[in-house]
Design a protein around this motif. Structure first.
Motif, PDB file in Angstrom:
ATOM      1  N   UNK A  41      59.585   0.006  64.949  1.00  0.00           N
ATOM      2  CA  UNK A  41      59.398  -0.054  63.828  1.00  0.00           C
ATOM      3  C   UNK A  41      59.933   0.584  62.636  1.00  0.00           C
ATOM      4  N   UNK A  42      60.243   0.057  61.525  1.00  0.00           N
ATOM      5  CA  UNK A  42      61.280   0.803  61.134  1.00  0.00           C
ATOM      6  C   UNK A  42      60.156   0.356  59.203  1.00  0.00           C
ATOM      7  N   UNK A  43      59.532  -0.264  58.666  1.00  0.00           N
ATOM      8  CA  UNK A  43      59.431   0.210  57.995  1.00  0.00           C
ATOM      9  C   UNK A  43      57.311  -1.017  58.315  1.00  0.00           C
ATOM     10  N   UNK A  44      56.315  -0.458  57.373  1.00  0.00           N
ATOM     11  CA  UNK A  44      55.414  -1.086  57.380  1.00  0.00           C
ATOM     12  C   UNK A  44      54.656  -1.923  56.129  1.00  0.00           C
ATOM     13  N   UNK A  45      53.805  -1.920  55.970  1.00  0.00           N
ATOM     14  CA  UNK A  45      53.078  -2.352  53.940  1.00  0.00           C
ATOM     15  C   UNK A  45      51.822  -1.425  54.727  1.00  0.00           C
ATOM     16  N   UNK A  46      50.883  -1.155  53.569  1.00  0.00           N
ATOM     17  CA  UNK A  46      49.700  -0.637  53.322  1.00  0.00           C
ATOM     18  C   UNK A  46      48.702  -1.028  53.772  1.00  0.00           C
ATOM     19  N   UNK A  47      48.706  -2.743  53.571  1.00  0.00           N
ATOM     20  CA  UNK A  47      47.785  -3.334  54.414  1.00  0.00           C
ATOM     21  C   UNK A  47      47.035  -3.251  55.847  1.00  0.00           C
ATOM     22  N   UNK A  48      48.924  -2.981  56.516  1.00  0.00           N
ATOM     23  CA  UNK A  48      49.272  -3.677  57.705  1.00  0.00           C
ATOM     24  C   UNK A  48      48.459  -1.717  58.239  1.00  0.00           C
ATOM     25  N   UNK A  49      49.073  -0.320  58.443  1.00  0.00           N
ATOM     26  CA  UNK A  49      48.844   0.897  58.381  1.00  0.00           C
ATOM     27  C   UNK A  49      47.138   0.916  57.511  1.00  0.00           C
ATOM     28  N   UNK A  50      46.049   0.158  56.647  1.00  0.00           N
ATOM     29  CA  UNK A  50      45.336   0.449  56.997  1.00  0.00           C
ATOM     30  C   UNK A  50      44.051  -0.703  57.894  1.00  0.00           C
ATOM     31  N   UNK A  51      44.484  -1.789  58.826  1.00  0.00           N
ATOM     32  CA  UNK A  51      44.433  -2.016  59.693  1.00  0.00           C
ATOM     33  C   UNK A  51      44.174  -1.043  60.604  1.00  0.00           C
ATOM     34  N   UNK A  52      45.703  -0.765  61.538  1.00  0.00           N
ATOM     35  CA  UNK A  52      46.466   0.259  62.443  1.00  0.00           C
ATOM     36  C   UNK A  52      45.117   1.746  62.659  1.00  0.00           C
ATOM     37  N   UNK A  53      45.239   2.409  61.267  1.00  0.00           N
ATOM     38  CA  UNK A  53      44.246   2.831  61.009  1.00  0.00           C
ATOM     39  C   UNK A  53      45.293   4.834  61.143  1.00  0.00           C
ATOM     40  N   UNK A  54      46.567   4.277  60.787  1.00  0.00           N
ATOM     41  CA  UNK A  54      47.902   5.293  61.551  1.00  0.00           C
ATOM     42  C   UNK A  54      48.079   5.524  59.838  1.00  0.00           C
ATOM     43  N   UNK A  55      49.172   7.145  59.709  1.00  0.00           N
ATOM     44  CA  UNK A  55      49.865   7.116  58.607  1.00  0.00           C
ATOM     45  C   UNK A  55      51.026   6.503  58.666  1.00  0.00           C
ATOM     46  N   UNK A  56      51.974   6.680  57.508  1.00  0.00           N
ATOM     47  CA  UNK A  56      53.489   5.355  58.490  1.00  0.00           C
ATOM     48  C   UNK A  56      54.560   5.774  58.610  1.00  0.00           C
ATOM     49  N   UNK A  57      53.789   7.656  58.573  1.00  0.00           N
ATOM     50  CA  UNK A  57      55.008   8.162  59.478  1.00  0.00           C
ATOM     51  C   UNK A  57      54.984   8.768  60.793  1.00  0.00           C
ATOM     52  N   UNK A  58      53.323   8.417  61.464  1.00  0.00           N
ATOM     53  CA  UNK A  58      53.016   8.181  62.435  1.00  0.00           C
ATOM     54  C   UNK A  58      53.698   6.792  63.867  1.00  0.00           C
ATOM     55  N   UNK A  59      54.406   6.035  62.720  1.00  0.00           N
ATOM     56  CA  UNK A  59      54.207   4.678  63.237  1.00  0.00           C
ATOM     57  C   UNK A  59      56.324   3.938  63.245  1.00  0.00           C
ATOM     58  N   UNK A  60      56.715   4.873  62.286  1.00  0.00           N
ATOM     59  CA  UNK A  60      58.247   4.495  61.507  1.00  0.00           C
ATOM     60  C   UNK A  60      59.256   5.408  62.682  1.00  0.00           C
ATOM     61  N   UNK A  61      60.073   4.471  63.757  1.00  0.00           N
ATOM     62  CA  UNK A  61      61.211   5.066  63.821  1.00  0.00           C
ATOM     63  C   UNK A  61      60.409   5.465  64.843  1.00  0.00           C
ATOM     64  N   UNK A  62      59.029   6.013  65.477  1.00  0.00           N
ATOM     65  CA  UNK A  62      58.557   6.358  66.517  1.00  0.00           C
ATOM     66  C   UNK A  62      57.323   5.840  67.708  1.00  0.00           C
TER      67      UNK A  62
END
Length: 390
Positions: A41-62
């Motif tokens: 993952x290199x980019x996610x929008x705020x809507x998807x992050x809200x669904x998943x309950x993650x912070x952006x830095x927890x997912x991008x490149x991880x």
């Protein structure tokens, strides 16, 4: 105010048409993400992050896109989605479930487009996700309702089969019982006749008692014969094939077989089968239906009045209507309508009868797939309308 001033519109503020593309992306009603060809993952929008309950830095490149799917969805995406994406460059509306940070599942429809570089090498995958939680609930409710309907249908089918079996057992019991009782009752009648011939009665009340015993014996014989007739007629109808019956000649034959009423005016029959000259029904069943209705019309005629009986056919709501109308005594339907087709029910005690005829007519019509409607007025006559399939 000058004429036409009310039609003037305010000057359009063009700033209202300016949109922030980043804001549109981040707060879109659907989830957006971009990932490398291996799924990182290199980019996610705020809507998807809200669904998943993650912070952006927890997912991008991880994490990879596949890791956001449930185990079954991950296997399907890797075995089916990725090859299809590489082959045709896109996939459309594949149903998956996203796994949130808390472990909950969010049902989604996944759409993806593969972008390539100038040399045709995979560059980035753009993914759009639509939340279908409400749709999934609706589908599950439909499936649950369908399962309940199927279960009820199966239960009704089982109950219907059980009722058919019970009716068959009852018919067999009634037929056997009536058959086994007939001979002993006939023997009893013979012994009573011999008793009457040889015995001497000194009590003046004896004659009345003998008459009452004789009447009761005849009623018992009539009941046994009626039970046998009911079962036998139903068996004959079940075994006899339906055929095209020419009603004019058939009804005339039934009329000729009717017993003549001694000392009463001769009946006048009117037959009109112009609308439906031929009826498709088992011949024995139709013969029994017409015979019972016509003989009842004669039996319950007004004393001293010429019986007038009309038999007609017509069409109504894609069914054939066979009607038998008389000008006889009539029946108080308000009082006896619910008992009209019950076995051994009689409404004119002064007229001899077994109370079997209308019950048998009703059973035969229902076995043929039809129904009966009755209209009657005391002293004016009765009309039976038989609604039968074509």
């Amino acid at each position: 105010m000058k004429e036409g001033d009310f039609m003037k519109m305010p000057v359009l503020d063009l700033r209202l048409t300016e949109e922030n593309l980043d804001d549109l992306y981040d707060n879109a009603p659907c989830g957006y993400c971009s990932c490398l060809p291996d799924g990182t993952l290199v980019k996610l929008n705020h809507t998807l992050l809200q669904w998943l309950g993650y912070q952006r830095e927890e997912l991008v490149a991880r994490q990879c896109l596949q890791q956001l799917l449930t185990v079954g969805g991950r296997l399907h995406f890797e075995m089916h989605g990725v090859p299809l994406l590489l082959l045709q460059g896109h996939i459309r509306e594949i149903s998956y479930s996203l796994r949130t940070k808390t472990g909950a599942a969010v049902p989604v429809l996944l759409n993806a487009v593969l972008l390539r570089d100038a040399n045709g090498n995979p560059l980035v995958v753009r993914v759009t996700l639509f939340d279908i939680t409400d749709r999934r609930k609706y589908e599950q409710e439909l499936l649950r309702t369908k399962a309940e309907a199927e279960a009820q249908r199966e239960q009704l089918r089982s109950q219907n089969e059980e009722l058919i079996r019970i009716n068959a057992d009852l018919d067999s019991f009634v037929y056997t019982a009536s058959h086994d009782l007939r001979q002993p009752v006939h023997n009893l009648a013979g012994l009573f006749q011999e008793f009457e011939r040889s015995a001497t009665f000194h009590d003046p009340a004896s004659a009345n008692m003998v008459g009452m015993f004789h009447e009761a014996l005849q009623q018992l014989l009539g009941t046994i014969d009626g039970l046998t007739e009911v079962v036998q007629q139903q068996r004959e109808l079940a075994q006899a094939p339906a055929e095209a019956v020419e009603l004019q000649a058939f009804t005339e034959e039934v009329i000729r077989s009717l017993p003549a009423a001694v000392g009463e005016p001769e009946a006048v029959f009117t037959l009109d089968f112009g609308a439906v000259p031929t009826l498709h029904m088992a011949r024995p069943g139709l013969q029994s239906v017409l015979y019972n209705l016509l003989s009842n019309a004669l039996k319950y005629a007004q004393p001293g009045q010429e019986p007038r009986i009309a038999v007609r056919t017509a069409y109504h709501d894609d069914m054939v209507v066979l009607s038998v109308q008389d000008n006889g005594r009539g029946i108080d339907l308000g009082r006896h309508g619910g008992e009209l087709f019950q076995l051994f029910r009689r409404f004119h005690p002064d007229v001899a009868g077994s109370g079997v005829g209308l019950y048998l007519v009703n059973r035969l019509v229902h076995l043929a797939g039809g129904r009966i409607e009755t209209s009657s007025e005391v002293g004016q006559g009765t009309t039976f309308r038989l609604f039968l399939p074509k």
